[in-house]
Design a protein around this motif. Structure first.
Motif, PDB file in Angstrom:
ATOM      1  N   GLN A 189      40.675  32.580  49.608  1.00  0.00           N
ATOM      2  CA  GLN A 189      41.849  31.713  49.639  1.00  0.00           C
ATOM      3  C   GLN A 189      41.516  30.382  50.309  1.00  0.00           C
ATOM      4  N   ALA A 190      40.785  30.432  51.409  1.00  0.00           N
ATOM      5  CA  ALA A 190      40.405  29.200  52.102  1.00  0.00           C
ATOM      6  C   ALA A 190      39.474  28.359  51.239  1.00  0.00           C
ATOM      7  N   LEU A 191      38.579  29.014  50.503  1.00  0.00           N
ATOM      8  CA  LEU A 191      37.664  28.289  49.620  1.00  0.00           C
ATOM      9  C   LEU A 191      38.430  27.533  48.536  1.00  0.00           C
ATOM     10  N   LEU A 192      39.375  28.215  47.882  1.00  0.00           N
ATOM     11  CA  LEU A 192      40.158  27.574  46.821  1.00  0.00           C
ATOM     12  C   LEU A 192      40.999  26.430  47.386  1.00  0.00           C
ATOM     13  N   ASP A 193      41.611  26.642  48.541  1.00  0.00           N
ATOM     14  CA  ASP A 193      42.462  25.600  49.129  1.00  0.00           C
ATOM     15  C   ASP A 193      41.661  24.349  49.467  1.00  0.00           C
ATOM     16  N   SER A 194      40.473  24.533  50.038  1.00  0.00           N
ATOM     17  CA  SER A 194      39.689  23.375  50.462  1.00  0.00           C
ATOM     18  C   SER A 194      39.197  22.568  49.271  1.00  0.00           C
ATOM     19  N   VAL A 195      38.832  23.239  48.175  1.00  0.00           N
ATOM     20  CA  VAL A 195      38.334  22.516  47.003  1.00  0.00           C
ATOM     21  C   VAL A 195      39.482  21.858  46.247  1.00  0.00           C
ATOM     22  N   LEU A 196      40.586  22.579  46.055  1.00  0.00           N
ATOM     23  CA  LEU A 196      41.708  22.028  45.287  1.00  0.00           C
ATOM     24  C   LEU A 196      42.412  20.901  46.034  1.00  0.00           C
ATOM     25  N   SER A 197      42.379  20.926  47.365  1.00  0.00           N
ATOM     26  CA  SER A 197      43.032  19.866  48.131  1.00  0.00           C
ATOM     27  C   SER A 197      42.248  18.568  48.100  1.00  0.00           C
ATOM     28  N   GLY A 198      40.972  18.645  47.684  1.00  0.00           N
ATOM     29  CA  GLY A 198      40.145  17.444  47.623  1.00  0.00           C
ATOM     30  C   GLY A 198      39.508  17.064  48.937  1.00  0.00           C
ATOM     31  N   THR A 199      39.651  17.900  49.962  1.00  0.00           N
ATOM     32  CA  THR A 199      39.059  17.575  51.258  1.00  0.00           C
ATOM     33  C   THR A 199      37.530  17.659  51.212  1.00  0.00           C
ATOM     34  N   VAL A 200      37.008  18.537  50.357  1.00  0.00           N
ATOM     35  CA  VAL A 200      35.561  18.645  50.171  1.00  0.00           C
ATOM     36  C   VAL A 200      35.270  18.708  48.673  1.00  0.00           C
ATOM     37  N   ALA A 201      34.109  18.188  48.282  1.00  0.00           N
ATOM     38  CA  ALA A 201      33.733  18.221  46.867  1.00  0.00           C
ATOM     39  C   ALA A 201      33.207  19.589  46.463  1.00  0.00           C
ATOM     40  N   SER A 202      32.570  20.302  47.402  1.00  0.00           N
ATOM     41  CA  SER A 202      32.044  21.640  47.128  1.00  0.00           C
ATOM     42  C   SER A 202      32.053  22.441  48.422  1.00  0.00           C
ATOM     43  N   GLU A 203      32.092  23.761  48.280  1.00  0.00           N
ATOM     44  CA  GLU A 203      32.186  24.638  49.445  1.00  0.00           C
ATOM     45  C   GLU A 203      31.496  25.953  49.104  1.00  0.00           C
ATOM     46  N   ILE A 204      30.926  26.621  50.131  1.00  0.00           N
ATOM     47  CA  ILE A 204      30.229  27.905  49.949  1.00  0.00           C
ATOM     48  C   ILE A 204      30.750  28.888  50.998  1.00  0.00           C
ATOM     49  N   VAL A 205      31.059  30.125  50.565  1.00  0.00           N
ATOM     50  CA  VAL A 205      31.484  31.177  51.488  1.00  0.00           C
ATOM     51  C   VAL A 205      30.802  32.483  51.086  1.00  0.00           C
ATOM     52  N   ASP A 206      30.799  33.444  52.007  1.00  0.00           N
ATOM     53  CA  ASP A 206      30.326  34.802  51.731  1.00  0.00           C
ATOM     54  C   ASP A 206      31.534  35.680  51.449  1.00  0.00           C
ATOM     55  N   TYR A 207      31.423  36.459  50.371  1.00  0.00           N
ATOM     56  CA  TYR A 207      32.555  37.281  49.946  1.00  0.00           C
ATOM     57  C   TYR A 207      32.034  38.656  49.552  1.00  0.00           C
ATOM     58  N   THR A 208      32.770  39.703  49.922  1.00  0.00           N
ATOM     59  CA  THR A 208      32.395  41.078  49.600  1.00  0.00           C
ATOM     60  C   THR A 208      33.443  41.694  48.685  1.00  0.00           C
ATOM     61  N   GLU A 209      32.991  42.185  47.549  1.00  0.00           N
ATOM     62  CA  GLU A 209      33.864  42.887  46.603  1.00  0.00           C
ATOM     63  C   GLU A 209      33.738  44.381  46.875  1.00  0.00           C
ATOM     64  N   LYS A 210      34.852  45.052  47.125  1.00  0.00           N
ATOM     65  CA  LYS A 210      34.817  46.454  47.557  1.00  0.00           C
ATOM     66  C   LYS A 210      34.733  47.439  46.397  1.00  0.00           C
ATOM     67  N   LEU A 211      35.389  47.150  45.273  1.00  0.00           N
ATOM     68  CA  LEU A 211      35.475  48.100  44.168  1.00  0.00           C
ATOM     69  C   LEU A 211      34.924  47.477  42.891  1.00  0.00           C
ATOM     70  N   PRO A 212      34.356  48.297  41.964  1.00  0.00           N
ATOM     71  CA  PRO A 212      34.169  49.753  42.038  1.00  0.00           C
ATOM     72  C   PRO A 212      33.062  50.173  42.999  1.00  0.00           C
ATOM     73  N   VAL A 213      32.092  49.277  43.251  1.00  0.00           N
ATOM     74  CA  VAL A 213      31.089  49.519  44.290  1.00  0.00           C
ATOM     75  C   VAL A 213      31.026  48.268  45.152  1.00  0.00           C
ATOM     76  N   GLU A 214      30.603  48.429  46.385  1.00  0.00           N
ATOM     77  CA  GLU A 214      30.569  47.280  47.285  1.00  0.00           C
ATOM     78  C   GLU A 214      29.442  46.339  46.906  1.00  0.00           C
ATOM     79  N   ARG A 215      29.795  45.059  46.686  1.00  0.00           N
ATOM     80  CA  ARG A 215      28.822  44.030  46.355  1.00  0.00           C
ATOM     81  C   ARG A 215      29.066  42.810  47.236  1.00  0.00           C
TER      82      ARG A 215
END
Length: 421
Positions: A135-161
């Motif tokens: 959510q923070a990644l989408l907000d920062s890019v769509l608001s135009g405050t930064v041109a690009s952004e990188i975050v770490d994200y973990t997907e829990k299902l169906p297996v943790e990635r």
């Protein structure tokens, strides 16, 4: 100098091409000039000037050539325009999602569908990825405050990635944005394995060191004048130093094997002679534990491709474990037979003990480094917890495999499947 030569070659090639394209017109012009010279008696200077003018005219791009160049440029531009975002997204191996200013999905490539499923144009990204960091990644890019952004994200299902997610705008004033998911799961798994390995190795070394340190302190204090206690403590300290030496040897052996896991052996080994040598070397240990080692070898040559020292280490580890942990059964059987059931002929070596066996839930993890079914029993038997891990690495290097069958109370059978020579 090289750059000047390259520049001259670059300008000479189009000129030569134009001369070749206008060769017939040029030839006709020269013939006409020579004919006029012969009939009218013009001077040689006039003829030379006319030929030079003809050459210059031939070198100038004609209207048709200019049109060809313009047409080629227009075709190239049209091809790039037809190369839409969908084609570019499909060429990316990582999951990729294109979305607009309202965080609505415009397009997702096949990798994104495979990784997350349930994606469709018109779906809200904010509803699909509810994690705070997304959510923070989408907000920062769509608001135009930064041109690009990188975050770490973990997907829990169906297996943790685990993913490293980057978001950025597409082009200028397109109102489109792109999310790219870089899978970090394997790198994270390797980091955890490395951290666990260091922690386990440190613990295994710290325990005997603490014991030795405690006995030294006792010998320098209360037991300074007690010969019986001194002899007892020195024997324990010797045992602990031997344990550390075995652990260090196994760590070095495992490290060497991991540095060359795909280096296939290039020699042949007589399996019968190798296993006979292993049995003879462990005969004193078998007698000490009250275990009889029985042979059951098939007739004929038993040659396999491999490294004799490494295969000796494999069967020494397996037979030593059978003698130590299966001693209550009173005997260990070593059998060799040919395996002709698969697409390629092979040889199976099975070491069977008749002791307490291994509970089924432990079998899938028994070849992991420092994994023990019974910690106290393993340390009592002077085990380092690395023997079966070393076995697995050596067999991988030999294009072989290990299978384990066991039933609680009925012993365990470790089978090595080797390709025949």
């Amino acid at each position: 100098m090289a750059e000047l030569n390259a520049e001259h070659r670059g300008t000479a090639q189009p000129a030569a091409a134009r001369l070749w394209a206008n060769r017939w017109l040029l030839a006709a012009g020269i013939v006409a000039v020579l004919a006029v010279h012969g009939l009218a008696g013009a001077s040689a200077y006039v003829v030379l000037a006319a030929i030079v003018l003809l050459l210059a005219a031939a070198l100038l791009p004609s209207g048709g050539a200019r049109r060809s160049i313009e047409d080629a440029a227009a075709m190239e531009a049209g091809g790039l325009q037809r190369l839409s975002g969908e084609y570019l997204a499909a060429a990316v191996a990582d999951p990729l999602i294109i979305f607009d200013r309202t965080a609505t999905i415009v397009h997702a490539n096949a990798a994104a569908f495979a990784a997350f499923g349930g994606l469709a144009p018109g779906m809200s990204l904010s509803l699909k990825f509810r994690a705070p960091e997304m959510q923070a990644l989408l907000d920062s890019v769509l608001s135009g405050t930064v041109a690009s952004e990188i975050v770490d994200y973990t997907e829990k299902l169906p297996v943790e990635r685990a993913y490293r997610v980057s978001a950025s705008s597409v082009g200028h004033a397109t109102d489109l944005y792109v999310l790219v998911f870089k899978d970090q799961s394997e790198a994270r798994r390797i980091d955890r394995m490395r951290a666990d390995f260091i922690a386990n190795a440190s613990h295994e070394l710290r325990t005997p060191l603490a014991s030795i340190s405690g006995f030294i302190e006792t010998l320098r204090g209360p037991a300074r004048g007690d010969p019986a206690a001194r002899d007892q403590f020195l024997q324990i300290m010797q045992n602990q130093t031997g344990r550390m030496a075995r652990l260090i040897d196994d760590l070095l052996s495992l490290s060497r094997l991991e540095m060359k896991p795909y280096l296939k052996p290039g020699t042949e080994v007589d399996l019968r002679q190798t296993i006979d040598s292993v049995i003879d070397s462990l005969a004193p240990l078998a007698r000490e534990n009250g275990v009889a080692i029985e042979r059951d070898f098939v007739d004929g040559p038993l040659d396999v491709p491999g490294d004799r020292d490494e295969l000796f280490q494999v069967f020494e580890n397996l037979l030593e474990n059978a003698c130590k942990y299966g001693q209550s059964g009173g005997r260990v059987t070593v059998s060799i037979e040919r395996d002709g059931t698969g697409p390629e002929p092979g040889i199976d070596v099975t070491i069977t003990d008749y002791g307490p066996g291994i509970p089924e839930e432990h079998i899938p993890r028994i070849t992991e480094r420092f994994y023990r079914v019974d910690v106290e029993s393993s340390r009592t038997q002077k085990g380092t917890g690395l023997g079966l891990s070393i076995v697995k690495h050596i067999l991988t290097r030999h294009n072989a495999r290990l299978s384990i069958k066991s039933e609680a109370g009925k012993g365990a059978a470790f089978s090595v499947h080797l390709p025949a020579a």
